[in-house]
Design a protein around this motif. Structure first.
Motif, PDB file in Angstrom:
ATOM      1  N   ARG A  54       0.831  -1.216   0.000  1.00 42.80           N
ATOM      2  CA  ARG A  54       0.000   0.000   0.000  1.00 42.80           C
ATOM      3  C   ARG A  54       0.860   1.259   0.000  1.00 42.80           C
ATOM      4  O   ARG A  54       0.555   2.237  -0.694  1.00 42.80           O
ATOM      5  CB  ARG A  54      -0.925  -0.001   1.218  1.00 42.80           C
ATOM      6  CG  ARG A  54      -2.042  -1.031   1.148  1.00 42.80           C
ATOM      7  CD  ARG A  54      -3.089  -0.754   2.220  1.00 42.80           C
ATOM      8  NE  ARG A  54      -4.212  -1.667   2.100  1.00 42.80           N
ATOM      9  CZ  ARG A  54      -4.371  -2.747   2.841  1.00 42.80           C
ATOM     10  NH1 ARG A  54      -3.462  -3.072   3.751  1.00 42.80           N
ATOM     11  NH2 ARG A  54      -5.429  -3.527   2.683  1.00 42.80           N
ATOM     12  N   TYR A  57       2.669   1.715  -3.602  1.00 41.67           N
ATOM     13  CA  TYR A  57       1.757   2.199  -4.640  1.00 41.67           C
ATOM     14  C   TYR A  57       1.125   3.533  -4.258  1.00 41.67           C
ATOM     15  O   TYR A  57       0.636   4.255  -5.130  1.00 41.67           O
ATOM     16  CB  TYR A  57       0.671   1.162  -4.915  1.00 41.67           C
ATOM     17  CG  TYR A  57       1.151  -0.024  -5.719  1.00 41.67           C
ATOM     18  CD1 TYR A  57       1.439   0.109  -7.068  1.00 41.67           C
ATOM     19  CD2 TYR A  57       1.324  -1.278  -5.135  1.00 41.67           C
ATOM     20  CE1 TYR A  57       1.890  -0.971  -7.821  1.00 41.67           C
ATOM     21  CE2 TYR A  57       1.773  -2.366  -5.880  1.00 41.67           C
ATOM     22  CZ  TYR A  57       2.048  -2.202  -7.207  1.00 41.67           C
ATOM     23  OH  TYR A  57       2.492  -3.272  -7.945  1.00 41.67           O
ATOM     24  N   ASP A  61      -0.559   6.266  -6.547  1.00 43.88           N
ATOM     25  CA  ASP A  61      -1.986   5.965  -6.624  1.00 43.88           C
ATOM     26  C   ASP A  61      -2.841   7.110  -6.099  1.00 43.88           C
ATOM     27  O   ASP A  61      -2.518   7.722  -5.076  1.00 43.88           O
ATOM     28  CB  ASP A  61      -2.314   4.709  -5.810  1.00 43.88           C
ATOM     29  CG  ASP A  61      -1.924   3.439  -6.528  1.00 43.88           C
ATOM     30  OD1 ASP A  61      -1.571   3.532  -7.721  1.00 43.88           O
ATOM     31  OD2 ASP A  61      -1.952   2.374  -5.910  1.00 43.88           O
ATOM     32  N   HIS A 204       7.472  -3.286 -10.604  1.00 43.94           N
ATOM     33  CA  HIS A 204       6.538  -3.399 -11.733  1.00 43.94           C
ATOM     34  C   HIS A 204       6.341  -2.052 -12.421  1.00 43.94           C
ATOM     35  O   HIS A 204       6.317  -1.978 -13.658  1.00 43.94           O
ATOM     36  CB  HIS A 204       5.201  -3.934 -11.231  1.00 43.94           C
ATOM     37  CG  HIS A 204       4.110  -3.893 -12.256  1.00 43.94           C
ATOM     38  ND1 HIS A 204       4.096  -4.698 -13.375  1.00 43.94           N
ATOM     39  CD2 HIS A 204       2.993  -3.107 -12.356  1.00 43.94           C
ATOM     40  CE1 HIS A 204       3.037  -4.437 -14.105  1.00 43.94           C
ATOM     41  NE2 HIS A 204       2.343  -3.470 -13.521  1.00 43.94           N
ATOM     42  N   ASP A 261      -7.324   0.120  -2.494  1.00 40.93           N
ATOM     43  CA  ASP A 261      -7.206  -1.337  -2.414  1.00 40.93           C
ATOM     44  C   ASP A 261      -7.770  -2.021  -3.648  1.00 40.93           C
ATOM     45  O   ASP A 261      -7.222  -3.025  -4.120  1.00 40.93           O
ATOM     46  CB  ASP A 261      -7.923  -1.858  -1.163  1.00 40.93           C
ATOM     47  CG  ASP A 261      -7.125  -1.606   0.109  1.00 40.93           C
ATOM     48  OD1 ASP A 261      -6.000  -1.070   0.007  1.00 40.93           O
ATOM     49  OD2 ASP A 261      -7.621  -1.934   1.196  1.00 40.93           O
ATOM     50  N   GLN A 263      -7.763  -0.917  -6.629  1.00 44.84           N
ATOM     51  CA  GLN A 263      -6.879  -0.714  -7.777  1.00 44.84           C
ATOM     52  C   GLN A 263      -5.820  -1.809  -7.863  1.00 44.84           C
ATOM     53  O   GLN A 263      -5.261  -2.058  -8.930  1.00 44.84           O
ATOM     54  CB  GLN A 263      -6.207   0.657  -7.673  1.00 44.84           C
ATOM     55  CG  GLN A 263      -7.169   1.823  -7.814  1.00 44.84           C
ATOM     56  CD  GLN A 263      -6.524   3.146  -7.438  1.00 44.84           C
ATOM     57  OE1 GLN A 263      -5.386   3.421  -7.804  1.00 44.84           O
ATOM     58  NE2 GLN A 263      -7.240   3.977  -6.677  1.00 44.84           N
ATOM     59  N   HIS A 264      -5.542  -2.464  -6.733  1.00 47.69           N
ATOM     60  CA  HIS A 264      -4.557  -3.546  -6.706  1.00 47.69           C
ATOM     61  C   HIS A 264      -5.169  -4.764  -6.023  1.00 47.69           C
ATOM     62  O   HIS A 264      -4.520  -5.420  -5.214  1.00 47.69           O
ATOM     63  CB  HIS A 264      -3.292  -3.093  -5.977  1.00 47.69           C
ATOM     64  CG  HIS A 264      -2.709  -1.824  -6.504  1.00 47.69           C
ATOM     65  ND1 HIS A 264      -2.045  -1.755  -7.709  1.00 47.69           N
ATOM     66  CD2 HIS A 264      -2.726  -0.561  -6.012  1.00 47.69           C
ATOM     67  CE1 HIS A 264      -1.658  -0.510  -7.933  1.00 47.69           C
ATOM     68  NE2 HIS A 264      -2.054   0.228  -6.922  1.00 47.69           N
ATOM     69  N   LEU A 267      -3.269  -8.268  -6.259  1.00 51.57           N
ATOM     70  CA  LEU A 267      -2.055  -8.409  -5.448  1.00 51.57           C
ATOM     71  C   LEU A 267      -2.385  -8.542  -3.968  1.00 51.57           C
ATOM     72  O   LEU A 267      -1.848  -9.412  -3.268  1.00 51.57           O
ATOM     73  CB  LEU A 267      -1.136  -7.207  -5.685  1.00 51.57           C
ATOM     74  CG  LEU A 267       0.186  -7.202  -4.927  1.00 51.57           C
ATOM     75  CD1 LEU A 267       1.003  -8.439  -5.265  1.00 51.57           C
ATOM     76  CD2 LEU A 267       0.976  -5.941  -5.249  1.00 51.57           C
TER      77      LEU A 267
END
Length: 409
Positions: A54, A57, A61, A204, A261, A263-264, A267
């Motif tokens: 979290r 990103y 994000d 990534h 959360d 958005q990913h 993962l």
């Protein structure tokens, strides 16, 4: 006075160094302690990894992302943009155009994720804090600049602010045909841009992303008024869940609004699934370690048959006899569990405070393994130990309660 507890404590505290039952009980306590400690530590590491994802990103994000339910882009009209900006709790709206593009630099090339953002992007994102070389500005001195990930820069050996060797970005031209033309001049839209900065966020992103001005992406992709997403920053102090609900109501079923959360989700879900399987695995290890409790109680029942017969002759019920051995097993497990919890919490605290165990990778974004303790993990571990203790203690306790009084007096 709780007679079963008193007798169970007496059996537990009796010190007979040569008594094999005491040795097995001590082995049981050590096994439960080690299993509990390991479970707390591993679950805390998974919590830390989840928070690390979290935080990594979070540098790029937004609080919320608006995108189309169908298709990769949607028409953004002025009334729609005004409506979103007037939604209660919305502090900032950033327009985004994102798609794959071919990046060429000198004699090298690779496919990258090109993300075009409007000029207010740096009020939306903390990506400027992730810049490790160059400047975070996408437009300065009348020129457009791109931010490239550290992995992209390394792969193509990109030199920053090199006006003699700009980057070339190519995107397939939409000609209405199913196949591309063999002539590169007619098959691709092409534009040049200078590399202005390098960011380091997460592998990534670093290995695939290039940030460019919105107008640059709009011209290269020929998107016009179409956008792939709108990124929303909530006003300080406003509940993001409330803002999300208001936006979904305003936009209708044709759009989806995703929080950080979501958005990913893949993962984070993978981390949670791995954590669940680790918990189940270690619970089985605790069960195996607790089998020694079963053996020690079974031997204790055999050793104390005469004591149980005397108690039954004095009027003790089968329930009282059963509870003595259930409590004996509970005491053994409880002592081991509390010891394991103290050790596990202590080791996690030491890791959080002094960062003893490092990641062992020079390229890691954090120096040590992230650890975060949660009360829910302690509670779940406690429930698992209670269930395991009852499971391994109930059979010896029932055997003790079913002793034949006449045969054992």
């Amino acid at each position: 006075m709780n007679v079963p507890l008193l007798i169970a404590r007496r059996y537990f505290l009796s010190k007979k160094k040569r008594n094999i039952i005491s040795i097995i009980s001590n082995i049981s306590m050590v096994g439960v302690a080690v299993g509990t400690m390991a479970l707390i530590i591993v679950l805390s590491v998974f919590n830390g990894l989840e928070d690390l994802v979290r935080s990594l990103y979070g540098k790029s994000d937004p609080d919320l992302v608006i995108s189309a339910v169908k298709g990769k882009a949607f028409e953004l009209q002025a009334p729609m943009l005004v409506q979103i900006r007037r939604t209660p709790g919305v502090g900032l709206v950033t327009e985004v155009i994102e798609d794959n593009a071919l990046l060429q630099y000198r004699d090298r090339q690779m496919v990258v994720k090109m993300k075009g953002v409007s000029s207010n992007y740096y009020h939306q994102s903390n990506i400027d804090s992730a810049i490790v070389d160059g400047s975070h500005q996408l437009h300065r001195d009348g020129l457009d600049y791109a931010l490239v990930g550290a992995g992209v820069q390394h792969e193509l050996s990109i030199t920053l602010d090199n006006r003699f060797a700009p980057m070339h970005l190519l995107y397939p031209r939409n000609t209405g045909r199913k196949t591309l033309s063999m002539n590169p001049e007619t098959a691709f839209n092409e534009q040049n841009i200078l590399a202005g900065g390098v960011f380091l966020i997460e592998q990534h992103i670093d290995d695939s992303y290039v940030f460019v001005p919105l107008q640059f992406a709009q011209d290269l992709l020929r998107y016009g008024n179409r956008r792939t997403a709108l990124e929303i920053k909530a006003m300080p102090g406003r509940d993001i869940a409330d803002v999300k609900k208001a936006l979904k109501k305003q936009l209708g079923p044709g759009f989806k609004v995703l929080d950080s959360d979501e958005q990913h989700v893949s993962l984070l879900k993978a981390i949670k699934v791995e954590k669940m399987f680790v918990f189940i695995t270690f619970a089985f290890i605790l069960l195996i370690a607790s089998i020694n409790i079963f053996f020690s109680l079974s031997m204790l029942v055999i050793d104390k048959r005469k004591d149980m017969a005397v108690l039954m002759a004095m009027g003790a019920s089968t329930r009282t006899i059963r509870n003595i051995f259930l409590l004996e097993g509970a005491i053994v497990a409880q002592v081991g569990a509390i010891t394991g919890l103290v050790l596990g919490v202590g080791i996690c605290w030491l890791q959080q405070t002094f960062h003893i165990v490092s990641m062992g990778m020079a390229t890691s974004v954090v120096d040590s393994y992230p650890v975060k303790m949660q009360l829910s993990d302690v509670v779940l571990t406690g429930i698992a130990i209670i269930f395991i203790t009852i499971s391994v203690s109930i059979r010896p306790a029932l055997n003790a309660a079913n002793l034949d009084l006449r045969e054992n007096l």
